[in-house]
Motif scaffolding. Structure first.
Motif, PDB file in Angstrom:
ATOM      1  N   LEU A  29       0.872  -1.175   0.000  1.00 29.64           N
ATOM      2  CA  LEU A  29       0.000   0.000   0.000  1.00 29.64           C
ATOM      3  C   LEU A  29       0.907   1.223   0.000  1.00 29.64           C
ATOM      4  CD1 LEU A  29      -2.820   1.364   0.243  1.00 29.64           C
ATOM      5  CD2 LEU A  29      -2.362   1.488   2.708  1.00 29.64           C
ATOM      6  N   TYR A  30       0.773   2.022  -1.054  1.00 35.13           N
ATOM      7  CA  TYR A  30       1.459   3.315  -1.087  1.00 35.13           C
ATOM      8  C   TYR A  30       0.467   4.358  -0.579  1.00 35.13           C
ATOM      9  CZ  TYR A  30       2.373   7.924  -2.939  1.00 35.13           C
ATOM     10  OH  TYR A  30       2.511   9.280  -3.037  1.00 35.13           O
ATOM     11  N   GLY A  31       0.955   5.319   0.184  1.00 31.37           N
ATOM     12  CA  GLY A  31       0.078   6.413   0.616  1.00 31.37           C
ATOM     13  C   GLY A  31       0.839   7.717   0.693  1.00 31.37           C
ATOM     14  N   ARG A  32       0.106   8.801   0.539  1.00 31.21           N
ATOM     15  CA  ARG A  32       0.704  10.128   0.739  1.00 31.21           C
ATOM     16  C   ARG A  32       1.142  10.249   2.194  1.00 31.21           C
ATOM     17  NH1 ARG A  32      -0.129  14.288  -3.013  1.00 31.21           N
ATOM     18  NH2 ARG A  32      -1.779  13.724  -4.465  1.00 31.21           N
ATOM     19  N   GLU A  33       2.318  10.842   2.384  1.00 26.77           N
ATOM     20  CA  GLU A  33       2.904  10.873   3.717  1.00 26.77           C
ATOM     21  C   GLU A  33       1.999  11.554   4.745  1.00 26.77           C
ATOM     22  OE1 GLU A  33       6.964  11.946   3.781  1.00 26.77           O
ATOM     23  OE2 GLU A  33       7.107  11.461   5.914  1.00 26.77           O
ATOM     24  N   GLU A  34       1.441  12.712   4.350  1.00 25.30           N
ATOM     25  CA  GLU A  34       0.655  13.453   5.354  1.00 25.30           C
ATOM     26  C   GLU A  34      -0.597  12.679   5.760  1.00 25.30           C
ATOM     27  OE1 GLU A  34       1.209  14.363   2.243  1.00 25.30           O
ATOM     28  OE2 GLU A  34      -0.534  15.305   1.301  1.00 25.30           O
ATOM     29  N   LEU A  35      -1.128  11.881   4.829  1.00 34.31           N
ATOM     30  CA  LEU A  35      -2.312  11.090   5.162  1.00 34.31           C
ATOM     31  C   LEU A  35      -1.932   9.926   6.083  1.00 34.31           C
ATOM     32  CD1 LEU A  35      -4.090  10.950   1.674  1.00 34.31           C
ATOM     33  CD2 LEU A  35      -4.573  12.449   3.600  1.00 34.31           C
ATOM     34  N   LEU A  36      -0.866   9.214   5.704  1.00 34.65           N
ATOM     35  CA  LEU A  36      -0.429   8.075   6.527  1.00 34.65           C
ATOM     36  C   LEU A  36      -0.039   8.538   7.920  1.00 34.65           C
ATOM     37  CD1 LEU A  36       1.748   6.063   3.944  1.00 34.65           C
ATOM     38  CD2 LEU A  36      -0.586   5.552   4.680  1.00 34.65           C
ATOM     39  N   ASP A  37       0.628   9.678   7.994  1.00 31.16           N
ATOM     40  CA  ASP A  37       1.059  10.217   9.288  1.00 31.16           C
ATOM     41  C   ASP A  37      -0.134  10.484  10.202  1.00 31.16           C
ATOM     42  OD1 ASP A  37       3.775  10.235   9.575  1.00 31.16           O
ATOM     43  OD2 ASP A  37       4.053  12.125   8.462  1.00 31.16           O
ATOM     44  N   ALA A  38      -1.194  11.001   9.594  1.00 29.57           N
ATOM     45  CA  ALA A  38      -2.359  11.394  10.403  1.00 29.57           C
ATOM     46  C   ALA A  38      -3.262  10.215  10.749  1.00 29.57           C
ATOM     47  CB  ALA A  38      -3.163  12.456   9.643  1.00 29.57           C
TER      48      ALA A  38
END
Ligand code: PLP
Length: 417
Positions: A247-256
């Motif tokens: 699963l790839y995700g945008r950093e700011e989304l994964l962080d939150a």
């Protein structure tokens, strides 16, 4: 560990016979006939490099990762983290910690539905999927929508198997929080206009998850160029081992997002009063992962990356067009899914015959295809059919495989009539 052994030289001609030699299973027989493997959409075969990497890992390197100071643990950890780098580079992720290892596409979608969905969906919010989704990209959204009292909206598909983009534009609105669509349809082969889908969703303030299970095996993916917020795929369809995915995700989304599962490796500090969580990617990787799966997947990526991508794509399109023309010449055969942009997947039915009967007769002749609803029951309902026979081609298939499919289908038709 993940050395790239170039199986084909870089020319515009795709040397399929040379490539086939790297896949040992392709030379076996089934039911007394040479195997014609056309069930790549379900799972792909593995090149020698992957098989040998897995074998070598267990013979020479096996240890648990991230927690040991001893030699083998450190080697296994390095190989696993190097595998993450390999995959991240292949999909052009900005950073490898945005690439989460998991069990596969299903696991990745469930992670987003559970973690992102639980924290971002409010009563009355909307999630958009499409009629052509695999159950893996429907049911997790249904479950979280029910829990959060959100609404699932569905993009219709045309008779040809293309998304109704006008209807999609109408569905997008201020309540849309997320759009979850497949990049390539596993049943129809349709390649969806995902750039357009993403741009329109972003303009409406929504996030996008792409199900890339059927895209990665056929095309080069650049998650940054696409602008996807989440992108999920499976290792086993990409010529790697089963039980591993990304699963790839945008950093700011994964962080939150909160952790999906609790356990070892995903924590920073545990006390009975309070537990704090590890950083990315470990926050989402609780427990001992499929270590050899990740390392084997990197071997698969190295293998595919060494092929001439342009020639590979041209070869698969040639198979698609050659097979489409030949199958269409069989009386009573109808192709389901005739989109303008297709990957090398062909679903078909024979008038008056059940797909299982056709598939069984093909198997008796050594031809492996998939029959049934392909985990896309709403799509089958849309076309009013119980299922299809699906031939899905990989780059190691050749025109002789197409000829064998067509001959075997003709014989099946004769036997059934
Ligand atoms: N999405 C699509 C489009 C698929 O074709 C599949 C598998 O066939 C999946 C999701 C689920 O993949 P997995 O079973 O590897 O999790």
């Amino acid at each position: 560990m993940q050395q790239a052994i170039a199986p084909a030289t870089k020319t515009t001609h795709f040397d399929v016979e040379r490539v086939r030699a790297y896949f040992p299973i392709l030379s076996r027989e089934v039911n007394g006939c040479p195997l014609v493997y056309l069930d790549n959409g379900a799972t792909a075969q593995k090149p020698r490099q992957v098989i040998e990497t897995v074998d070598r890992y267990y013979r020479d390197q096996n240890a648990n990762i991230h927690r040991g100071v001893h030699h083998l643990s450190q080697r296994a950890t390095s190989a696993y983290e190097a595998a993450r780098e390999t995959v991240a580079a292949w999909i052009n992720a900005p950073a490898s910690h945005q690439v989460l290892f998991n069990r596969g596409t299903t696991d990745g979608i469930n992670l987003v539905a559970s973690s992102w969905g639980r924290t971002n969906l409010r009563p009355g919010d909307e999630v958009i999927v499409s009629t052509m989704e695999h159950h893996s990209n429907i049911v997790p959204w249904q479950m979280i929508c029910e829990e959060r009292e959100a609404k699932l909206r569905v993009i219709p598909v045309s008779d040809k198997g293309e998304l109704d983009m006008a209807a999609y534009a109408d569905l997008l609105g201020e309540r849309t929080r997320l759009v979850a669509v497949t990049h390539v349809s596993n049943t129809l082969g349709t390649v969806n206009p995902v750039r357009e889908i993403i741009d329109q969703a972003h303009a409406a303030g929504a996030r996008v998850l792409l199900d890339g299970a059927q895209a990665l095996p056929h095309m080069r993916i650049d998650v940054q160029a696409l602008g996807a917020d989440f992108y999920a795929f499976s290792g086993h369809k990409l010529f790697g081992p089963t039980g591993v995915g990304i699963l790839y995700g945008r950093e700011e989304l994964l962080d939150a997002m909160p952790p999906y599962q609790g356990g070892g490796d995903m924590i920073e500090r545990v006390t009975f009063e309070k537990t704090t969580y590890n950083t990315l990617p470990h926050k989402f990787e609780a427990g001992t992962p499929n270590i050899v799966g990740g390392i084997g997947l990197a071997a698969a990526v190295d293998y595919v990356a060494a092929l001439d991508q342009e020639a590979l794509a041209a070869h698969e399109q040639d198979l698609l067009h050659y097979a489409t023309g030949a199958l269409e010449s069989i009386p009573g055969l109808g192709i389901v899914g005739t989109a303008a942009r297709k990957a090398s997947v062909i679903s078909f039915n024979i008038a008056g015959q059940h797909p299982f009967d056709v598939g069984t007769l093909l198997d008796q002749q050594g031809v492996a295809v998939r029959t049934g609803h392909h985990c896309t029951q709403p799509l089958m309902d849309r076309y009013g059919i119980p299922g299809t026979v699906r031939a899905s081609f990989a780059f190691y298939n050749n025109r002789a495989d197409v000829d064998a499919l067509v001959d075997a289908t003709r014989r099946a038709v004769d036997m059934l009539s």
